[in-house]
Design a protein around this motif. Sequence first.
Motif, short mmCIF file in Angstrom:
data_model
loop_
_atom_site.label_atom_id
_atom_site.label_comp_id
_atom_site.label_asym_id
_atom_site.label_seq_id
_atom_site.Cartn_x
_atom_site.Cartn_y
_atom_site.Cartn_z
N GLU A 95 21.99 14.11 2.05
CA GLU A 95 20.79 13.37 2.12
C GLU A 95 20.94 12.15 2.70
O GLU A 95 20.12 11.71 3.62
CB GLU A 95 20.03 13.53 1.02
CG GLU A 95 19.66 14.74 0.62
CD GLU A 95 18.52 15.61 1.76
OE1 GLU A 95 17.88 14.54 2.08
OE2 GLU A 95 18.72 16.69 1.80
N LEU A 124 21.50 12.51 6.45
CA LEU A 124 20.25 13.11 7.18
C LEU A 124 19.50 11.96 7.34
O LEU A 124 18.50 11.83 8.22
CB LEU A 124 19.91 14.52 6.34
CG LEU A 124 20.58 15.53 6.45
CD1 LEU A 124 20.17 16.39 5.39
CD2 LEU A 124 20.68 16.14 7.73
N SER A 152 22.69 16.16 11.95
CA SER A 152 21.56 16.99 12.37
C SER A 152 21.17 18.02 11.35
O SER A 152 21.50 18.11 10.21
CB SER A 152 22.06 17.87 13.33
OG SER A 152 22.94 18.71 13.20
N GLU A 153 19.81 18.23 11.41
CA GLU A 153 19.18 19.01 10.49
C GLU A 153 19.78 20.38 10.45
O GLU A 153 20.13 20.94 9.24
CB GLU A 153 17.67 19.23 10.94
CG GLU A 153 16.86 18.01 10.80
CD GLU A 153 16.64 17.77 9.30
OE1 GLU A 153 16.61 18.46 8.41
OE2 GLU A 153 16.26 16.49 9.03
N LYS A 199 13.47 17.00 2.95
CA LYS A 199 13.29 17.66 4.07
C LYS A 199 11.95 17.16 4.32
O LYS A 199 11.54 16.90 5.54
CB LYS A 199 13.77 18.96 4.25
CG LYS A 199 13.42 19.71 5.40
CD LYS A 199 13.67 21.18 5.37
CE LYS A 199 13.57 22.02 6.81
NZ LYS A 199 13.78 23.28 6.80
N ARG A 241 11.41 14.01 5.27
CA ARG A 241 11.58 13.49 6.93
C ARG A 241 10.52 13.75 7.92
O ARG A 241 10.24 13.36 8.86
CB ARG A 241 12.97 13.93 7.12
CG ARG A 241 14.17 13.18 6.45
CD ARG A 241 15.62 13.55 6.90
NE ARG A 241 15.89 15.16 6.80
CZ ARG A 241 16.27 15.55 5.55
NH1 ARG A 241 16.65 14.81 4.63
NH2 ARG A 241 16.64 17.01 5.48
N GLU A 242 10.31 15.16 7.58
CA GLU A 242 9.09 15.70 8.50
C GLU A 242 7.87 14.97 8.48
O GLU A 242 7.17 14.60 9.58
CB GLU A 242 8.84 17.17 8.08
CG GLU A 242 10.01 18.14 8.23
CD GLU A 242 9.61 19.36 7.66
OE1 GLU A 242 8.56 19.60 7.13
OE2 GLU A 242 10.39 20.29 7.89
#
Length: 488
Positions: free
Chosen positions: A148, A151, A157-158, A213, A216-217
Amino acid sequence: HPRSGDPPPPPHRLGGPDPPITPGTGPPPSLGSDPEPGGGAVTLCRHPPGGSPAPWGGPTVPLRCHKVQESLLSSASGYSNYRGILNWCVVMLVLSNARLFLENLIKYGILVDPIQVVSLFLKDPYSWPSLCLIIAANVFVVVALALERRLAAGSLSEGAGAALHTLNLLAILCFPAGVVLVVTSITPVGAVFTLAIYTIVFLKLFSFRDVNKWCRERRELGTRYGTGGGGRARGFILPGGANGDVGRNEVTYPANLTYRNLYYFLFAPTLCYELNFPRSPRVRKRFLLRRLFEMRRFLFQWMVPTIQNSMKPFRDMDYSRIIERLLKLAVPNHLIWLIFFYWFFHSCLNVVAEVMQFGDREFYRDWWNSESVTYFWQNWNIPVHKWCLRHFYKPMLKRGASKWAAQTAVFLASAFFHEYLLSVPLKMLRPWAFMGMAAQIPLAWFVSKFLRGNYGNAAVWMSLIIGQPIAVLMYVHDYYVLNYEGNQ
């Protein structure tokens, strides 16, 4: 007494309340027959609607003492305070089963003592594979945090991060199962406890990955549209001074990617990750002591003889005796299940939450009022239900799956973990737990379709009381045949 010359009052139906004495008006009338001339007993007056003053100057007498109303035990009455009846049921249950327990103790002696309980976990004092496995789980936790951080920094990369996370999560389930199946010194009870810990770590790290996640989005959307995007989540309350004042402090993404934040989540009594959890202002010592007092070990003394005596009917396929053993095992098994529910979901989880000042204490809802199987599974284990709803059910709906397909997938996933926690520690692959959970799908449809109200609630209770002993007898019988009958 009425004044001389006044007409006698009309008769009044007996049974109403006696009017109080009004000062200066003389004594109240006494109940009796019609008054005699010149004095004697006076009958209460029947007043017209709206009432009229009593002949002696007192207040009006109520016209009626009856109204349309239901008996308390009728469902239409709306009465719901049955606390006394519940206490009576508990007292009768304890008294009726105390005799059976004492009879069992006198007939068979002590079958489960503390030394045997300890030996179930520590068969060899110099080789503790269960404890070593639990310590090794920290490796997977560190790997998840490292992924994490990479990322969040953009150095991974995702797609690659998702693949590595998937491998790490699969290893969490496969590694301990392989060790349990290979190492002979590990005991079944220790293996169950270890695999339960690994299952909890799996669910928590799955949620940890998803939430980060989503952050991050959100950050990418905020950067794209120029709205910031710190991935801010709901704040938590930090304890203040000795006077009980509290302050607010919030952690934003990626400042949450620390060992302290992650390990707080791992020990918190929840499976769903948040950047900021609701926190209680202080540790309530009296509440903590009460919960600690409730965390007492309960015995399986009652169940052992019944299970042992069930082996011969199973070998002989004597169906009448099998049913008799099943019904006899149902009561102690169900009581132990209820005790375990209270011990774990109320006492243990509240102790952990109080020590960690974790504010959300909704670990269960009123599952005992369930009128459908679906309602029971949604409310008896709130941490698991929230995880399934947040990370399994809703994502499937977003991908276009129907509600029925998503619910079926949730039941099948739960069936897999039930089988995982039983077959692997016992080192025998049996489908009984999986079939029991999968059978909840048609049972849920049948109850919701044909049964309502109290009938649906009775069906849920019957599935709990009868269904679990069937699985217990199946696994115990197969384990006995594989490990003891052949040797004898």
